[in-house]
Design a protein around this motif. Sequence first.
Motif, PDB file in Angstrom:
ATOM      1  N   GLY A 125       0.928  -1.203  -0.096  1.00  0.00           N
ATOM      2  CA  GLY A 125      -0.064  -0.027   0.043  1.00  0.00           C
ATOM      3  C   GLY A 125       0.693   1.367   0.091  1.00  0.00           C
ATOM      4  O   GLY A 125       2.057   1.349   0.061  1.00  0.00           O
ATOM      5  N   GLU A 126       0.161   2.355   0.046  1.00  0.00           N
ATOM      6  CA  GLU A 126       0.829   3.653   0.114  1.00  0.00           C
ATOM      7  C   GLU A 126       1.361   4.080   1.395  1.00  0.00           C
ATOM      8  O   GLU A 126       0.538   4.081   2.707  1.00  0.00           O
ATOM      9  N   HIS A 127       2.666   4.478   1.725  1.00  0.00           N
ATOM     10  CA  HIS A 127       3.175   4.627   3.002  1.00  0.00           C
ATOM     11  C   HIS A 127       3.637   5.936   3.039  1.00  0.00           C
ATOM     12  O   HIS A 127       4.439   6.565   1.813  1.00  0.00           O
ATOM     13  N   VAL A 128       4.174   6.538   4.261  1.00  0.00           N
ATOM     14  CA  VAL A 128       5.063   7.582   4.279  1.00  0.00           C
ATOM     15  C   VAL A 128       6.436   7.250   5.413  1.00  0.00           C
ATOM     16  O   VAL A 128       6.257   6.679   6.541  1.00  0.00           O
ATOM     17  N   LEU A 129       7.673   7.216   4.458  1.00  0.00           N
ATOM     18  CA  LEU A 129       8.908   6.769   5.655  1.00  0.00           C
ATOM     19  C   LEU A 129       9.434   7.995   5.940  1.00  0.00           C
ATOM     20  O   LEU A 129       9.615   8.880   5.395  1.00  0.00           O
ATOM     21  N   ARG A 130       9.512   8.011   7.344  1.00  0.00           N
ATOM     22  CA  ARG A 130      10.503   9.210   7.705  1.00  0.00           C
ATOM     23  C   ARG A 130      11.901   8.866   8.415  1.00  0.00           C
ATOM     24  O   ARG A 130      11.763   8.088   9.213  1.00  0.00           O
ATOM     25  N   PHE A 131      12.593   9.480   7.684  1.00  0.00           N
ATOM     26  CA  PHE A 131      14.189   9.072   8.208  1.00  0.00           C
ATOM     27  C   PHE A 131      14.516  10.339   9.132  1.00  0.00           C
ATOM     28  O   PHE A 131      14.387  11.434   8.649  1.00  0.00           O
ATOM     29  N   GLU A 132      15.193   9.984  10.199  1.00  0.00           N
ATOM     30  CA  GLU A 132      15.724  11.049  11.235  1.00  0.00           C
ATOM     31  C   GLU A 132      16.873  10.585  11.871  1.00  0.00           C
ATOM     32  O   GLU A 132      17.337   9.256  11.716  1.00  0.00           O
ATOM     33  N   ARG A 133      17.913  11.570  12.029  1.00  0.00           N
ATOM     34  CA  ARG A 133      19.292  11.470  12.561  1.00  0.00           C
ATOM     35  C   ARG A 133      19.574  12.601  13.176  1.00  0.00           C
ATOM     36  O   ARG A 133      19.133  13.698  12.930  1.00  0.00           O
ATOM     37  N   ALA A 134      20.233  12.499  14.399  1.00  0.00           N
ATOM     38  CA  ALA A 134      20.726  13.532  15.468  1.00  0.00           C
ATOM     39  C   ALA A 134      21.409  14.417  14.264  1.00  0.00           C
ATOM     40  O   ALA A 134      22.607  14.155  13.905  1.00  0.00           O
ATOM     41  N   GLY A 135      21.241  15.922  14.520  1.00  0.00           N
ATOM     42  CA  GLY A 135      22.235  16.726  13.718  1.00  0.00           C
ATOM     43  C   GLY A 135      21.761  16.865  12.405  1.00  0.00           C
ATOM     44  O   GLY A 135      22.436  17.790  11.633  1.00  0.00           O
ATOM     45  N   SER A 136      20.715  16.303  11.657  1.00  0.00           N
ATOM     46  CA  SER A 136      20.357  16.454  10.548  1.00  0.00           C
ATOM     47  C   SER A 136      18.988  16.603  10.400  1.00  0.00           C
ATOM     48  O   SER A 136      17.876  16.263  11.311  1.00  0.00           O
ATOM     49  N   ALA A 137      18.220  17.307   9.086  1.00  0.00           N
ATOM     50  CA  ALA A 137      16.951  17.351   9.034  1.00  0.00           C
ATOM     51  C   ALA A 137      16.086  16.475   8.494  1.00  0.00           C
ATOM     52  O   ALA A 137      16.673  15.557   7.725  1.00  0.00           O
ATOM     53  N   PRO A 138      15.181  15.838   9.166  1.00  0.00           N
ATOM     54  CA  PRO A 138      14.356  14.785   8.952  1.00  0.00           C
ATOM     55  C   PRO A 138      13.888  14.627   7.594  1.00  0.00           C
ATOM     56  O   PRO A 138      13.631  15.909   6.750  1.00  0.00           O
ATOM     57  N   VAL A 139      13.861  13.609   6.645  1.00  0.00           N
ATOM     58  CA  VAL A 139      13.441  13.401   5.566  1.00  0.00           C
ATOM     59  C   VAL A 139      12.220  12.449   5.436  1.00  0.00           C
ATOM     60  O   VAL A 139      12.250  11.251   5.967  1.00  0.00           O
ATOM     61  N   GLU A 140      11.251  12.796   4.720  1.00  0.00           N
ATOM     62  CA  GLU A 140      10.148  12.159   4.307  1.00  0.00           C
ATOM     63  C   GLU A 140       9.962  11.581   3.004  1.00  0.00           C
ATOM     64  O   GLU A 140      10.078  12.461   1.982  1.00  0.00           O
ATOM     65  N   LEU A 141       9.613  10.498   2.990  1.00  0.00           N
ATOM     66  CA  LEU A 141       9.631   9.947   1.541  1.00  0.00           C
ATOM     67  C   LEU A 141       8.118   9.261   1.298  1.00  0.00           C
ATOM     68  O   LEU A 141       7.748   8.197   2.069  1.00  0.00           O
ATOM     69  N   ARG A 142       7.494   9.322   0.095  1.00  0.00           N
ATOM     70  CA  ARG A 142       6.069   8.687  -0.134  1.00  0.00           C
ATOM     71  C   ARG A 142       6.360   7.648  -0.982  1.00  0.00           C
ATOM     72  O   ARG A 142       7.000   7.905  -2.008  1.00  0.00           O
ATOM     73  N   LEU A 143       5.793   6.550  -0.852  1.00  0.00           N
ATOM     74  CA  LEU A 143       6.261   5.403  -1.930  1.00  0.00           C
ATOM     75  C   LEU A 143       4.818   4.436  -1.735  1.00  0.00           C
ATOM     76  O   LEU A 143       4.181   4.475  -0.719  1.00  0.00           O
ATOM     77  N   VAL A 144       4.626   3.710  -2.797  1.00  0.00           N
ATOM     78  CA  VAL A 144       3.606   2.744  -2.910  1.00  0.00           C
ATOM     79  C   VAL A 144       4.361   1.530  -3.058  1.00  0.00           C
ATOM     80  O   VAL A 144       5.179   1.038  -3.756  1.00  0.00           O
ATOM     81  N   VAL A 145       3.984   0.529  -2.107  1.00  0.00           N
ATOM     82  CA  VAL A 145       4.779  -0.752  -1.644  1.00  0.00           C
ATOM     83  C   VAL A 145       3.839  -1.857  -2.463  1.00  0.00           C
ATOM     84  O   VAL A 145       2.451  -1.686  -2.361  1.00  0.00           O
TER      85      VAL A 145
END
Length: 286
Positions: A125-145
């Motif tokens: 289905g459709e999901h939102v992945l959020r990557f987070e790391r100390a000292g970095s701005a978070p990144v969100e990716l939308r993808l359909v699996v």
Amino acid sequence: MNQRTSRRFLVAAALSALACLEPARARAGDAEACFTASEEGQRLRDEGRLREARARFIACGGAGCPDLVQSDCAGWLTDVTARVPTLILSAQDEQGHDVADARVTIDGAPLAARLDGKAVEVDPGEHVLRFERAGSAPVELRLVVREGEKLRRVSARLARPGAGAIPPREDRDAPSPASALFLPIALGGAAAVSGVVYAALGLSARADADRLRATCAPRCTEADVDAVRAKILGANIAFGVGVAALGGAVAALVLRRAEPAAPAAATAVHVLPLPGGAAAALGGRF
């Protein structure tokens, strides 16, 4: 047998009967739990919640369930396991180096506490992945699996807050100056080749004409005359092509300098054979 002894006998018999009924009640309860797990697993599977459905099928496929339920759940378990998608998550820093100390959530729920290169399972289905790391701005990716999609690679570039944005793919894949010169160079080469062909056919035609004037004119055969005419026509066509190609090369260079950001012009050369010569035209779309 006195009254007290008779009462003790009845109590013992009742307790024995209850003891015999307990396993039967337990087995009935286990069977009901198996049927419930089977029904829930099918519902979850149809809703696309494959990981939860797999847990239910594992439960109803155990040794404590009826044979028929075990058989059905075992087949559904194999099917669902093959349909569960997997992702391989990775992240890079601003210099493009892999980082492992990043965490990932999916639709707000934890997915990976650390990027260790191992595949993780998700529902289709459709999901939102959020990557987070100390000292970095978070990144969100939308993808359909998609169902059955295995080992799909998903990567994110993590930069410091406020750092310059990464150039879009279109900018990184822009044509180089060398490739932008391909059209002028190709047209110039075509003009040079056409010039060589024009000179060769022209000289050959002149030599043949001089030979016919000296040997058989004005009673030369039609075949000899047609051969000379064919060479003259070929020379004229080559000349027209050369002029058109040279003009196209010059036009391409001028347009490239005037509009470096515009798309490459589409240029075409049209040559029309005519009696005794040829006509050439240069067309373009800008």
